[in-house]
Design a protein around this motif. Sequence first.
Motif, PDB file in Angstrom:
ATOM      1  N   SER A 108      -5.411  -4.291   9.723  1.00  0.00           N
ATOM      2  CA  SER A 108      -6.334  -3.481   8.895  1.00  0.00           C
ATOM      3  C   SER A 108      -5.419  -2.493   8.085  1.00  0.00           C
ATOM      4  CB  SER A 108      -7.565  -2.723   9.487  1.00  0.00           C
ATOM      5  OG  SER A 108      -8.515  -4.005  10.004  1.00  0.00           O
ATOM      6  N   GLU A 118     -11.292   1.017   3.973  1.00  0.00           N
ATOM      7  CA  GLU A 118     -10.644  -0.002   4.734  1.00  0.00           C
ATOM      8  C   GLU A 118     -10.649  -1.504   4.111  1.00  0.00           C
ATOM      9  OE1 GLU A 118     -10.992  -2.333   9.181  1.00  0.00           O
ATOM     10  OE2 GLU A 118     -12.573  -0.768   8.558  1.00  0.00           O
ATOM     11  N   VAL A 119      -9.258  -1.905   4.560  1.00  0.00           N
ATOM     12  CA  VAL A 119      -9.124  -3.372   3.758  1.00  0.00           C
ATOM     13  C   VAL A 119      -8.391  -4.209   5.185  1.00  0.00           C
ATOM     14  CG1 VAL A 119      -7.629  -4.985   2.324  1.00  0.00           C
ATOM     15  CG2 VAL A 119      -8.567  -2.736   1.385  1.00  0.00           C
ATOM     16  N   THR A 157      -9.795  -5.441  -7.980  1.00  0.00           N
ATOM     17  CA  THR A 157     -10.027  -6.856  -8.060  1.00  0.00           C
ATOM     18  C   THR A 157     -10.223  -7.284  -9.513  1.00  0.00           C
ATOM     19  OG1 THR A 157     -12.348  -6.348  -7.567  1.00  0.00           O
ATOM     20  CG2 THR A 157     -10.938  -7.115  -5.729  1.00  0.00           C
ATOM     21  N   TRP A 189      -4.994   4.365  -3.783  1.00  0.00           N
ATOM     22  CA  TRP A 189      -6.090   3.486  -3.231  1.00  0.00           C
ATOM     23  C   TRP A 189      -6.810   2.657  -4.000  1.00  0.00           C
ATOM     24  CZ3 TRP A 189      -5.942   1.503   1.536  1.00  0.00           C
ATOM     25  CH2 TRP A 189      -7.117   0.587   2.147  1.00  0.00           C
ATOM     26  N   ARG A 242       0.808  -1.106  -0.001  1.00  0.00           N
ATOM     27  CA  ARG A 242      -0.139   0.005  -0.079  1.00  0.00           C
ATOM     28  C   ARG A 242       0.831   1.342  -0.152  1.00  0.00           C
ATOM     29  NH1 ARG A 242      -2.379   1.972   5.306  1.00  0.00           N
ATOM     30  NH2 ARG A 242      -0.275   2.161   5.513  1.00  0.00           N
ATOM     31  N   TYR A 294      -7.162 -10.848  -2.716  1.00  0.00           N
ATOM     32  CA  TYR A 294      -8.567 -10.673  -2.442  1.00  0.00           C
ATOM     33  C   TYR A 294      -9.432 -11.952  -2.211  1.00  0.00           C
ATOM     34  CZ  TYR A 294      -7.755  -5.606  -2.170  1.00  0.00           C
ATOM     35  OH  TYR A 294      -7.286  -4.272  -1.719  1.00  0.00           O
ATOM     36  N   THR A 322      -6.875  -1.499  -4.191  1.00  0.00           N
ATOM     37  CA  THR A 322      -8.156  -2.315  -3.934  1.00  0.00           C
ATOM     38  C   THR A 322      -8.580  -3.063  -5.412  1.00  0.00           C
ATOM     39  OG1 THR A 322      -9.342  -0.097  -4.057  1.00  0.00           O
ATOM     40  CG2 THR A 322      -8.827  -1.131  -1.911  1.00  0.00           C
ATOM     41  N   ASN A 330      -7.077   3.826   3.977  1.00  0.00           N
ATOM     42  CA  ASN A 330      -6.654   4.790   2.878  1.00  0.00           C
ATOM     43  C   ASN A 330      -6.338   5.974   3.668  1.00  0.00           C
ATOM     44  OD1 ASN A 330      -6.484   6.612   0.617  1.00  0.00           O
ATOM     45  ND2 ASN A 330      -8.468   6.460   0.014  1.00  0.00           N
ATOM     46  N   GLN A 336      -9.442  -8.443   2.240  1.00  0.00           N
ATOM     47  CA  GLN A 336     -11.054  -8.485   2.056  1.00  0.00           C
ATOM     48  C   GLN A 336     -11.325  -6.885   2.226  1.00  0.00           C
ATOM     49  OE1 GLN A 336     -13.211 -10.939   4.780  1.00  0.00           O
ATOM     50  NE2 GLN A 336     -14.880 -10.424   3.591  1.00  0.00           N
ATOM     51  N   GLN A 337     -11.874  -6.317   1.344  1.00  0.00           N
ATOM     52  CA  GLN A 337     -12.421  -4.868   1.649  1.00  0.00           C
ATOM     53  C   GLN A 337     -13.510  -4.725   2.370  1.00  0.00           C
ATOM     54  OE1 GLN A 337     -12.247  -2.779  -1.899  1.00  0.00           O
ATOM     55  NE2 GLN A 337     -12.424  -0.828  -0.910  1.00  0.00           N
TER      56      GLN A 337
END
Length: 200
Positions: A192, A167-168, A86, A80, A64, A96, A84, A195, A161-162
Amino acid sequence: MRYTSQQSGFSLVETLVAITILLIVIVGPMTISSSAAKSTSFASEQVTAFFLAQEGAELMEKARNDLLLQNFSGTNPDPWADFTRTAAGGTYRFCYTSVGVNGCNLSIGNGSSGALTSPASCSGQDSCKVNLDAENSSLRSKFTAGNTGVATIYIRNIRLQQVSANEVSVTSTVTWRSGFSRDDQQVVVQTSLFNIYENN
């Protein structure tokens, strides 16, 4: 004339008692030392597994942050969204759970920049084995997700996992089989990522 012998010997019972006591004295400490050796070996494996799981979570944080650094240099307008993504073309899409159920594995490259290697999809149980290259002193990390080095007993799966738009959730799981144990052992580290430089 009658002679009486002054010699005396051990009876069978005395001999058996002596052998039993000797066995207890020898076997007891050997059992304790064997058990201690197994416990020490398992503890060592467990510590290594924990550090590998922790490293997996930290590598995702580095992923990240590397994208954020690209944003600072003007080469990535929305880091970001890249992290994220996918859909096809997303660098970390196989990590993911919505794309690759088993997640991915990462390792740090050996170049001067310390860039991450491409994530390896954990499509099969052996595809995310962790290798050890203890001979190469130029490596940034002795444990790698690539094909270099010798395969270890550890398998690392990193799952993303989003949770929300910013937040991931990261779950880094290391699995291994210890000695003659029938069951797999497992260490899980969860964190976690957010962003932190929100671009909306």
